[in-house]
Design a protein around this motif. Structure first.
Motif, PDB file in Angstrom:
ATOM      1  N   ILE A 167       4.577   1.120  10.538  1.00 51.34           N
ATOM      2  CA  ILE A 167       4.763  -0.130   9.810  1.00 51.34           C
ATOM      3  C   ILE A 167       6.153  -0.145   9.192  1.00 51.34           C
ATOM      4  N   SER A 168       6.904  -1.174   9.536  1.00 53.60           N
ATOM      5  CA  SER A 168       8.269  -1.314   9.048  1.00 53.60           C
ATOM      6  C   SER A 168       8.365  -2.527   8.132  1.00 53.60           C
ATOM      7  N   GLY A 169       8.817  -2.319   6.912  1.00 51.97           N
ATOM      8  CA  GLY A 169       9.099  -3.426   6.012  1.00 51.97           C
ATOM      9  C   GLY A 169      10.421  -4.054   6.404  1.00 51.97           C
ATOM     10  N   ALA A 170      10.355  -5.215   7.027  1.00 55.39           N
ATOM     11  CA  ALA A 170      11.565  -5.845   7.563  1.00 55.39           C
ATOM     12  C   ALA A 170      12.274  -6.657   6.487  1.00 55.39           C
ATOM     13  N   MET A 229      -1.886   4.298   1.939  1.00 58.81           N
ATOM     14  CA  MET A 229      -0.434   4.400   1.791  1.00 58.81           C
ATOM     15  C   MET A 229       0.203   4.825   3.118  1.00 58.81           C
ATOM     16  N   SER A 230       1.483   5.135   3.052  1.00 55.66           N
ATOM     17  CA  SER A 230       2.239   5.422   4.274  1.00 55.66           C
ATOM     18  C   SER A 230       1.703   6.638   5.024  1.00 55.66           C
ATOM     19  N   ARG A 231       1.663   6.527   6.341  1.00 54.80           N
ATOM     20  CA  ARG A 231       1.266   7.657   7.177  1.00 54.80           C
ATOM     21  C   ARG A 231       2.469   8.513   7.569  1.00 54.80           C
ATOM     22  N   ALA A 237       2.068   0.569   1.994  1.00 56.87           N
ATOM     23  CA  ALA A 237       1.858   1.469   3.125  1.00 56.87           C
ATOM     24  C   ALA A 237       3.000   1.428   4.140  1.00 56.87           C
ATOM     25  N   ALA A 238       4.074   0.722   3.830  1.00 58.99           N
ATOM     26  CA  ALA A 238       5.204   0.685   4.764  1.00 58.99           C
ATOM     27  C   ALA A 238       5.749   2.097   4.977  1.00 58.99           C
ATOM     28  N   ASP A 239       5.981   2.448   6.229  1.00 58.94           N
ATOM     29  CA  ASP A 239       6.493   3.772   6.570  1.00 58.94           C
ATOM     30  C   ASP A 239       8.009   3.845   6.492  1.00 58.94           C
TER      31      ASP A 239
END
Length: 314
Positions: free
Chosen positions: A121-124, A1-3, A158-160
């Motif tokens: 990580i960016s969910g665009a 998951m997200s860091r 996992a998107a931050d």
């Protein structure tokens, strides 16, 4: 998951790079066919993922060599219901490709084992309508409902952070900010502007940022400007107001042409990487919080390397 979802490292004033113009590079340099300018179908194909890996590798190599952070934007700018439907993707397909896109970004990050600076990580995501024209305007409530599915999907991965880019009117930005807030996802709002430095609706950049902050309780982590050349908006950054502190990122076009001229162009205008880099260097003196630099249409790793060298000399 997200860091980094609850502690975005780019908020600490460290320099972060992004990639350049993904779609324009894949079309003009790689020779790929991207109907409707949509790159998200590539994550479902082995050849498509290989093309995306070739695309991202020079940027990751540059960030590693310079010891700076990097933001991987998923290739999902067009992965919303209206655009996806035109490509034959239904709601379940759309959820699947958004998840696959984040999984692909996770893999890129995992492979960069020798990268000492953070990789975010960016969910665009992009606008419901055309990126250059506010032709499909929604109310704030409509925009929140429309974009909630993609945002909720990213929230389960996992998107931050979410990056909503090439937005051209304020109600859509507010709706996205509210949907992100409801999902517990940090969000970056990136507006595009015309050659006069205003949004395509005629609203000033300052007024747009202020309106989104007022309507959302200041929820966006920060704001960016993308898909315009610095010479189109540098003059609006002369105002020494506190609103400038909210702008932390620039992803400019390579070309000085207007949106209308770019729409009519039949060949890629990659501009002058060295001149673009100097424009970035000048903007860093106007934007005290600027820490994320990258590119948009027409830019590639050459432009980002020049920009990195200009704003953070070795």
């Amino acid at each position: 998951m997200s860091r980094y979802r609850h502690d975005l490292p780019q908020m600490r004033q460290d320099l972060f790079l992004t990639d350049g113009g993904l779609e324009t590079t894949l079309i003009y340099a790689e020779g790929l066919d991207l109907p409707l300018f949509a790159a998200f179908p590539l994550v479902e194909q082995e050849e498509g993922r290989a093309a995306l890996r070739r695309y991202f590798q020079p940027y990751l190599d540059l960030a590693r060599a310079r010891g700076v952070g990097f933001i991987i934007d998923t290739p999902t700018w067009r992965a919303n219901p209206d655009w996806a439907a035109r490509l034959g993707f239904g709601p379940a397909d759309l959820e699947r490709v958004n998840r696959l896109a984040v999984a692909f970004a996770e893999q890129l990050r995992a492979e960069a084992t020798d990268h000492v600076a953070p990789i975010v990580i960016s969910g665009a995501m992009g606008p419901r309508g055309d990126g250059y024209q506010p032709d499909t305007q929604m109310s704030e409530t409509e925009a929140q409902s429309y974009h909630a599915a993609q945002i909720d999907t990213f929230a389960e991965t996992a998107a931050d952070v979410i990056s909503a880019v090439t937005l051209n009117y304020v109600e859509e930005a507010i709706g996205i900010a509210k949907a992100a807030k409801a999902a517990g996802m940090p969000v970056i709002i990136s507006f595009t502007v015309e050659t006069n430095g205003c949004l395509p609706t005629g609203q000033s950049l300052q007024a747009a940022i202020t309106q989104v902050d007022e309507a959302s309780g200041g929820y966006p982590a920060y704001y960016m400007i993308n898909c315009a050349h610095p010479r189109h908006f540098a003059h609006v950054l002369e105002d020494r107001g506190a609103w400038l502190d909210r702008i932390r990122g620039i992803r400019a076009n390579a070309s000085t042409r207007s949106h209308a001229e770019l729409d009519a162009a039949t060949e890629l205008d990659s501009g002058d990487p060295a001149a673009l880099a100097q424009d970035y260097r000048a903007m860093r003196t106007k934007l005290p919080s600027l820490c994320v630099v990258g590119g948009c249409c027409g830019t590639d790793h050459r432009h980002i390397r020049a920009i990195c060298e200009a704003v953070a000399p070795a």
